[in-house]
Design a protein around this motif. Structure first.
Motif, PDB file in Angstrom:
ATOM      1  N   LYS A 177      10.995  11.246 -12.062  1.00 43.61           N
ATOM      2  CA  LYS A 177      10.463  12.594 -11.864  1.00 43.61           C
ATOM      3  C   LYS A 177       9.311  12.805 -12.837  1.00 43.61           C
ATOM      4  N   VAL A 178       8.186  13.269 -12.296  1.00 44.40           N
ATOM      5  CA  VAL A 178       6.977  13.430 -13.105  1.00 44.40           C
ATOM      6  C   VAL A 178       6.535  14.891 -13.066  1.00 44.40           C
ATOM      7  N   LEU A 179       6.470  15.487 -14.237  1.00 47.28           N
ATOM      8  CA  LEU A 179       5.951  16.845 -14.365  1.00 47.28           C
ATOM      9  C   LEU A 179       4.461  16.751 -14.673  1.00 47.28           C
ATOM     10  N   ASN A 193       0.452  17.764  -7.918  1.00 42.71           N
ATOM     11  CA  ASN A 193      -0.707  16.879  -7.885  1.00 42.71           C
ATOM     12  C   ASN A 193      -0.719  16.015  -6.633  1.00 42.71           C
ATOM     13  N   ALA A 194      -1.877  15.984  -5.956  1.00 37.60           N
ATOM     14  CA  ALA A 194      -1.978  15.268  -4.682  1.00 37.60           C
ATOM     15  C   ALA A 194      -1.726  13.774  -4.836  1.00 37.60           C
ATOM     16  N   VAL A 195      -2.203  13.183  -5.920  1.00 39.86           N
ATOM     17  CA  VAL A 195      -2.008  11.744  -6.112  1.00 39.86           C
ATOM     18  C   VAL A 195      -0.582  11.444  -6.549  1.00 39.86           C
ATOM     19  N   VAL A 196      -0.122  12.133  -7.574  1.00 38.39           N
ATOM     20  CA  VAL A 196       1.202  11.852  -8.144  1.00 38.39           C
ATOM     21  C   VAL A 196       2.322  12.196  -7.180  1.00 38.39           C
ATOM     22  N   HIS A 197       2.282  13.395  -6.643  1.00 33.23           N
ATOM     23  CA  HIS A 197       3.422  13.878  -5.855  1.00 33.23           C
ATOM     24  C   HIS A 197       3.309  13.598  -4.357  1.00 33.23           C
ATOM     25  N   ASP A 198       2.091  13.550  -3.824  1.00 36.08           N
ATOM     26  CA  ASP A 198       1.924  13.312  -2.392  1.00 36.08           C
ATOM     27  C   ASP A 198       1.668  11.836  -2.099  1.00 36.08           C
ATOM     28  N   GLY A 201       4.299   9.794  -3.951  1.00 36.54           N
ATOM     29  CA  GLY A 201       5.636  10.205  -3.543  1.00 36.54           C
ATOM     30  C   GLY A 201       6.607  10.421  -4.683  1.00 36.54           C
ATOM     31  N   LEU A 202       6.118  10.687  -5.882  1.00 38.35           N
ATOM     32  CA  LEU A 202       6.990  10.908  -7.038  1.00 38.35           C
ATOM     33  C   LEU A 202       7.451  12.361  -7.070  1.00 38.35           C
ATOM     34  N   ALA A 203       8.694  12.559  -7.393  1.00 44.10           N
ATOM     35  CA  ALA A 203       9.271  13.899  -7.391  1.00 44.10           C
ATOM     36  C   ALA A 203       8.853  14.679  -8.633  1.00 44.10           C
ATOM     37  N   SER A 204       8.780  15.988  -8.481  1.00 40.93           N
ATOM     38  CA  SER A 204       8.537  16.880  -9.603  1.00 40.93           C
ATOM     39  C   SER A 204       9.861  17.514 -10.003  1.00 40.93           C
ATOM     40  N   PRO A 234      11.818  15.738 -17.515  1.00 37.05           N
ATOM     41  CA  PRO A 234      11.202  14.770 -16.603  1.00 37.05           C
ATOM     42  C   PRO A 234      11.220  13.373 -17.213  1.00 37.05           C
ATOM     43  N   ASP A 235      11.004  12.382 -16.384  1.00 36.90           N
ATOM     44  CA  ASP A 235      10.847  11.023 -16.901  1.00 36.90           C
ATOM     45  C   ASP A 235       9.470  10.846 -17.527  1.00 36.90           C
ATOM     46  N   LEU A 236       8.522  11.677 -17.111  1.00 37.01           N
ATOM     47  CA  LEU A 236       7.171  11.612 -17.655  1.00 37.01           C
ATOM     48  C   LEU A 236       6.497  12.971 -17.514  1.00 37.01           C
TER      49      LEU A 236
END
Length: 297
Positions: A177-179, A193-198, A201-204, A234-236
């Motif tokens: 999970k990335v905040l 964030n479009a790159v990180v979350h979309d 595919g990393l969860a927030s 978060p993990d990051l």
């Protein structure tokens, strides 16, 4: 005069026309609009467009660039061979007039100056249509490839990054999970964030119940305190440093680390890459690489 001014807006002899065009029809109309000679002197006031044109081997057509805030990966365009035509938000009209480009590429940041720019040359705003982040990137590449008669180069330019992206995503262990927060003048604002979350595919992580959003005009912000960031676990924590990108005081990472606790991983993306230069081919690849590296054990 016939100038594409946005994906769904055309200016024909000074009059606006709107039509509910499908994407395929949009690309066809765009190609027709530029069916005259391929632009030979281009002023690039958008880094996504500059990035993509560079990948399409169109460097020789670039005559002017917004040089003040170029990200490192586009630093070759800081050379004196290219005219400095302003910033991403404020065009240097005198420099553009002197340059006499036959195409000006902009993003939404220059929307307020569109009319003035159209008096100098046809204006093209990089499209943002698409069902997801990768689809949007494909449309941008296809659209620009059509404008510069470089469709074959466009197909190849998309094939390699897609394969590289899949390989990079395979390197991520588990489902972290990335905040994502944007740093702006000492404040930290939550960002989807479009790159990180979309794209990746990393969860927030879920935000604490005591987090409140603030509305100013038509925009809504969700600020976080260090305690609230720590509570998300978060993990990051990935930081997009707006202040550093525009030449202001960057985030004090050491102070934030002390405030949230040493057990929470914090990483700051290359500021100009993340705040000013997204949505291109190289920029997307570099952004993914930075996040994957930060998540590596």
């Amino acid at each position: 005069a016939f100038a594409i001014t946005s994906p769904l807006k055309m200016i024909i002899n000074g009059e606006s026309m709107y039509k509910p065009l499908a994407i395929a029809a949009l690309l066809s109309v765009t190609a027709q609009a530029w069916a005259q000679p391929v632009p030979e002197r281009v002023a690039a006031l958008d880094y996504a467009a500059l990035d993509i044109l560079d990948n399409l081997a169109q460097r020789e057509r670039i005559a002017g660039v917004a040089q003040a805030t170029l990200p490192d990966y586009l630093s070759d365009y800081a050379d004196d061979a290219f005219t400095d035509v302003g910033t991403l938000k404020v065009a240097d009209m005198a420099a553009l007039e002197s340059l006499s480009p036959d195409a000006i590429l902009i993003s939404g940041r220059l929307e307020a100056e569109r009319e003035n720019l159209e008096a100098l040359a046809p204006v093209y705003a990089v499209a943002t249509e698409g069902e997801d982040t990768w689809d949007q990137l494909e449309h941008r590449v296809d659209d620009l490839a059509a404008l510069f008669d470089a469709q074959q180069a466009g197909e190849q330019a998309l094939a390699d990054p897609r394969q590289a992206l899949d390989q990079q995503l395979a390197e991520i262990n588990g489902t972290p999970k990335v905040l994502v927060v944007v740093h702006n003048d000492g404040k930290l604002i939550v960002q989807h964030n479009a790159v990180v979350h979309d794209l990746m595919g990393l969860a927030s992580p879920e935000l604490p119940e005591n987090v409140e959003s603030v509305t100013r005009g038509e925009r809504t912000f969700t600020p976080l305190t260090p305690a609230q960031i720590a509570a998300t676990q978060p993990d990051l924590v990935w930081v997009v440093d707006r202040s550093a990108a525009i030449g202001q005081t960057p985030l004090d990472v050491e102070a934030l680390t002390q405030a949230v606790g040493d057990d929470l991983a914090i990483a700051v993306g290359s500021p100009r890459l993340w705040y000013l230069a997204g949505q291109g081919l190289d920029s997307t690849r570099l952004q993914v690489e930075e996040v994957v590296a930060a998540l590596a054990p």
